[in-house]
Design a protein around this motif. Structure first.
Motif: not given
Length: 223
Positions: A8-9, A17-18
């Motif tokens: 998940i992380d 971060s995009g």
């Protein structure tokens, strides 16, 4: 950290971060699992968890996409969670409402346009002369949610809407047991509307505080 939590992380990191923008499609499962150093099972569990909180949208036969990430969508999960409140914590929800709703009401007095004011009046007038408890509660919810939306702050509006669930039970309880609840609600809603229509944010904020605090104080005595 559990394997699923780590997965998940990592996906969250790609979104934050995009690298994965709102609306973006995730790479194929096998490719993403290899890239992130995860087993496909761990990746699936992570995707399921993120889909439950509306971060990801799993479309059968199409793929998995990042949602719009709009506050309303993300905070929808909060409304699910707060429905598990206990009766001894409902006062804490009202305390949060007493902080948030007056601010939203003051902002609405500044940000609502003329059409919004007309619609708010229509909501106020839609309450029958002798409403049932269900009609009173439904109108009250609609009135407050429309004002929250009128604040122009989508995060604030979504938070207030998320708190509606646990406080609805208290509203119904009050309507069933407190004499004059309908007249008082109508009177205070009218005062809030008039302050908003007059573009008086301080007065609107004060009336909203009186309104929410009155329900809170009644509930405090009842409990």
């Amino acid at each position: 950290m559990a394997v699923t939590d780590a997965a998940i992380d990592k996906i969250k990191g790609m979104i934050v971060s995009g690298e994965l923008a709102p609306g973006a499609r995730l790479p194929k499962e096998a490719d993403l699992a290899e890239r992130l150093g995860l087993s496909r099972n761990s990746l699936r569990e992570a995707v399921r968890a993120l889909a439950l909180i509306n971060v990801l949208d799993v479309r059968q036969g199409d793929g998995t996409y990042v949602t719009s990430l709009e506050p309303r969508l993300l905070l929808d999960a909060l409304s699910f969670v707060v429905d598990f409140h206990r009766d001894d914590t409902v006062l804490e929800f009202f305390q949060v409402r007493r902080i948030l709703e007056p601010s939203a009401t003051g902002m609405a007095a500044t940000n609502m346009d003329d059409a919004d004011i007309v619609e708010l009046k229509a909501i106020l007038d839609a309450l029958p002369e002798d409403p049932s408890i269900e009609e009173l509660v439904a109108n009250d919810l609609r009135f407050h949610q429309f004002i929250a939306k009128g604040s122009g702050n989508t995060v604030l509006s979504s938070l207030i809407e998320s708190l509606s669930g646990p406080t609805t039970r208290a509203r119904i309880w009050r309507g069933l047991t407190q004499e004059g609840a309908t007249a008082k609600t109508r009177e205070q809603h009218t005062a809030i509307y008039e302050a908003i229509a007059a573009r008086q944010p301080d007065i609107a904020r004060a009336w909203a505080t009186v309104h929410v605090a009155g329900v809170e104080e009644w509930l405090r005595r009842a409990l």
